[in-house]
Design a protein around this motif. Structure first.
Motif, PDB file in Angstrom:
ATOM      1  N   ILE A 194       0.811  -1.221   0.000  1.00 12.52           N
ATOM      2  CA  ILE A 194       0.000   0.000   0.000  1.00 12.52           C
ATOM      3  C   ILE A 194       0.846   1.273   0.000  1.00 12.52           C
ATOM      4  O   ILE A 194       0.377   2.319  -0.415  1.00 12.52           O
ATOM      5  N   LEU A 195       2.118   1.171   0.427  1.00 12.31           N
ATOM      6  CA  LEU A 195       3.012   2.332   0.332  1.00 12.31           C
ATOM      7  C   LEU A 195       3.701   2.340  -1.035  1.00 12.31           C
ATOM      8  O   LEU A 195       3.619   3.321  -1.771  1.00 12.31           O
ATOM      9  N   PRO A 214       8.092  10.486   6.641  1.00  8.77           N
ATOM     10  CA  PRO A 214       8.539   9.656   5.506  1.00  8.77           C
ATOM     11  C   PRO A 214       8.776  10.481   4.242  1.00  8.77           C
ATOM     12  O   PRO A 214       8.240  11.579   4.099  1.00  8.77           O
ATOM     13  N   ILE A 215       9.559   9.933   3.336  1.00  7.75           N
ATOM     14  CA  ILE A 215       9.636  10.501   1.989  1.00  7.75           C
ATOM     15  C   ILE A 215       8.458   9.912   1.224  1.00  7.75           C
ATOM     16  O   ILE A 215       8.303   8.696   1.145  1.00  7.75           O
ATOM     17  N   GLY A 216       7.622  10.784   0.697  1.00  5.28           N
ATOM     18  CA  GLY A 216       6.367  10.345   0.073  1.00  5.28           C
ATOM     19  C   GLY A 216       6.557   9.838  -1.336  1.00  5.28           C
ATOM     20  O   GLY A 216       5.937  10.332  -2.285  1.00  5.28           O
ATOM     21  N   CYS A 217       7.408   8.832  -1.476  1.00  2.00           N
ATOM     22  CA  CYS A 217       7.696   8.226  -2.794  1.00  2.00           C
ATOM     23  C   CYS A 217       6.916   6.922  -2.894  1.00  2.00           C
ATOM     24  O   CYS A 217       6.971   6.095  -1.980  1.00  2.00           O
ATOM     25  N   GLN A 250      15.323   3.240   1.121  1.00  2.00           N
ATOM     26  CA  GLN A 250      16.227   2.998   2.250  1.00  2.00           C
ATOM     27  C   GLN A 250      15.942   3.968   3.396  1.00  2.00           C
ATOM     28  O   GLN A 250      16.004   3.595   4.555  1.00  2.00           O
ATOM     29  N   TYR A 251      15.633   5.204   3.044  1.00  2.00           N
ATOM     30  CA  TYR A 251      15.315   6.206   4.085  1.00  2.00           C
ATOM     31  C   TYR A 251      14.080   5.759   4.873  1.00  2.00           C
ATOM     32  O   TYR A 251      14.085   5.737   6.106  1.00  2.00           O
ATOM     33  N   ASN A 252      13.049   5.402   4.147  1.00  2.00           N
ATOM     34  CA  ASN A 252      11.809   4.990   4.837  1.00  2.00           C
ATOM     35  C   ASN A 252      12.003   3.689   5.607  1.00  2.00           C
ATOM     36  O   ASN A 252      11.538   3.558   6.739  1.00  2.00           O
ATOM     37  N   TYR A 253      12.716   2.745   5.009  1.00  2.00           N
ATOM     38  CA  TYR A 253      12.938   1.453   5.680  1.00  2.00           C
ATOM     39  C   TYR A 253      13.789   1.646   6.950  1.00  2.00           C
ATOM     40  O   TYR A 253      13.608   0.939   7.930  1.00  2.00           O
ATOM     41  N   TYR A 312      20.336  -0.895  10.119  1.00  2.00           N
ATOM     42  CA  TYR A 312      21.695  -1.159   9.632  1.00  2.00           C
ATOM     43  C   TYR A 312      21.702  -1.610   8.180  1.00  2.00           C
ATOM     44  O   TYR A 312      22.555  -1.207   7.394  1.00  2.00           O
ATOM     45  N   TRP A 313      20.720  -2.423   7.829  1.00  2.00           N
ATOM     46  CA  TRP A 313      20.615  -2.862   6.441  1.00  2.00           C
ATOM     47  C   TRP A 313      20.411  -1.654   5.529  1.00  2.00           C
ATOM     48  O   TRP A 313      21.065  -1.519   4.492  1.00  2.00           O
ATOM     49  N   ALA A 314      19.504  -0.757   5.942  1.00  2.00           N
ATOM     50  CA  ALA A 314      19.177   0.400   5.106  1.00  2.00           C
ATOM     51  C   ALA A 314      20.377   1.312   4.940  1.00  2.00           C
ATOM     52  O   ALA A 314      20.709   1.750   3.841  1.00  2.00           O
TER      53      ALA A 314
END
Ligand code: SF4
Ligand code: SF4
Length: 354
Positions: free
Chosen positions: A179-180, A269-272, A292-295, A302-304
């Motif tokens: 949904i995102l 969030p970044i609305g992408c 990556q920013y949102n995650y 750390y993964w992001a």
């Protein structure tokens, strides 16, 4: 359980399918949590899903999904094999390599895969995959030899899926969305080339990260309006199987603004939406940077951050000197992309060395 047509294959698949990553044991570099159930437990979890109406099981070769392929094969022996559809995949792009992998998968499963995907196809390897003597030619041959049922292309990239949609050798596509991250689904819904192809959807929970801000019924109900054939959910426990298959969730409509608004309760969030329309002449993969920013904020710190480090500073340098900003021309969310990249830089500078 509701069932949908799988493109032109004549098969009917459960609306929700079983993704086998979480039943693997061992240490394979994939995203979701490991549950490492033993063989017996893994088979029992798959059987529970089957008893609740699931008929679609997706796996990959051992280098990608550990022992999940073997466990799925064990499960297939315990039921009427004709009642389930097994999809398998391998990240090999040459014809000879994928041919070999299909034979190995058949041995590991102890049965013929109904669908075989070339996995993780991106723009870099697409010419090899689709070209003469490439993996797709080999899958097409394997289908004619009845060593697999149907051919597939799996990718996170719209450009690759679109190429697959136009290719008559391809029966089924597999791509990501939720949904995102719905931009690709929005494009597929309106693009005629996808009509007649089966479509398997993955990342419905965004690797589990959207569970929390949203409930499982919301995440599943929220994607039902899209024209996929089967949505895969990663299942590693009995309770996850219950959540995924135990109820027929009603469709629910979330606007993109609703989703971003809900996330805003936790972070900005970044609305992408990951529509992938932002093409940068320098080759920056903007939508991945924003993901990556949102995650990061959703719990994959750390993964992001690790993934961000790869290209970010070069991107930022180019953005500062970039006058025409062509990446923004078709952005479906009208983002000021360089400004958002600056936000990501801020995050990277704050956490990148930790
Ligand atoms: S502003 Fe220019 S350099 Fe930066 S991402 Fe957009 S097109 Fe690429
Ligand atoms: S930045 Fe804009 S164009 Fe690029 S993927 Fe996100 S919403 Fe689409």
């Amino acid at each position: 359980m509701r069932y949908r047509e799988l493109g032109m294959t004549g098969l009917k698949v459960s609306e929700i399918g079983f993704g086998t990553i979480p039943i693997l044991s061992g240490n394979v570099p994939v995203l979701p949590k490991f549950f490492s159930p033993d063989n017996e437990t893994a088979v029992a979890i798959m059987k529970k899903a089957y008893d609740m109406g699931c008929n679609f099981y997706d796996t990959a070769i051992p280098e990608e999904y550990g022992d999940a392929e073997f466990k799925l094969g064990e499960f297939a022996k315990t039921i009427d094999r004709n009642k389930i559809i097994i999809s398998d995949k391998a990240r090999f792009y040459g014809g000879g390599e994928i041919y070999r992998e299909v034979l190995r998968s058949t041995e590991n499963l102890g049965t013929k895969p109904d669908i075989y995907f070339v996995h993780q196809v991106d723009d870099e390897c697409a010419d090899e995959v689709f070209g003469k003597g490439g993996a797709l030619d080999a899958l097409y041959d394997l289908k004619r030899e009845e060593k697999i049922g149907f051919t597939g292309i799996a990718s996170h990239y719209y450009s690759v899926l679109y190429r697959g949609a136009k290719d008559r050798r391809v029966d089924i596509l597999q791509g990501s969305g939720n949904i995102l991250e719905r931009g690709m689904l929005d494009r597929i819904r309106t693009e005629e080339a996808f009509c007649g192809k089966g479509f398997i959807l993955n990342k419905v929970y965004a690797a589990g990260l959207l569970i929390g801000p949203f409930t499982v019924p919301e995440l599943i109900g929220g994607i039902l309006e899209y024209p996929f054939s089967c949505a895969l959910l990663g299942i590693g426990t009995f309770s996850q199987a219950d959540d995924a298959f135990g109820a027929e969730y009603p469709p629910v409509h979330f606007s993109f603004e609703d989703v971003v608004g809900r996330l805003k309760k936790g972070f900005d969030p970044i609305g992408c939406d990951r529509c992938e329309k932002c093409i940068c002449p320098y080759g920056h993969e903007i939508h991945t940077t924003f993901r990556q920013y949102n995650y990061f904020h959703l719990g994959k710190e750390y993964w992001a951050i690790g993934k961000l480090g790869m290209d970010l500073e070069k991107t930022y340098k180019h953005c500062r000197a970039c006058n025409d900003r062509v990446c923004m021309n078709e952005c479906s969310r009208h983002l000021c992309i360089p400004e958002e990249i600056e936000r990501v830089i801020g995050l990277f500078e704050a956490y990148g060395d930790r």
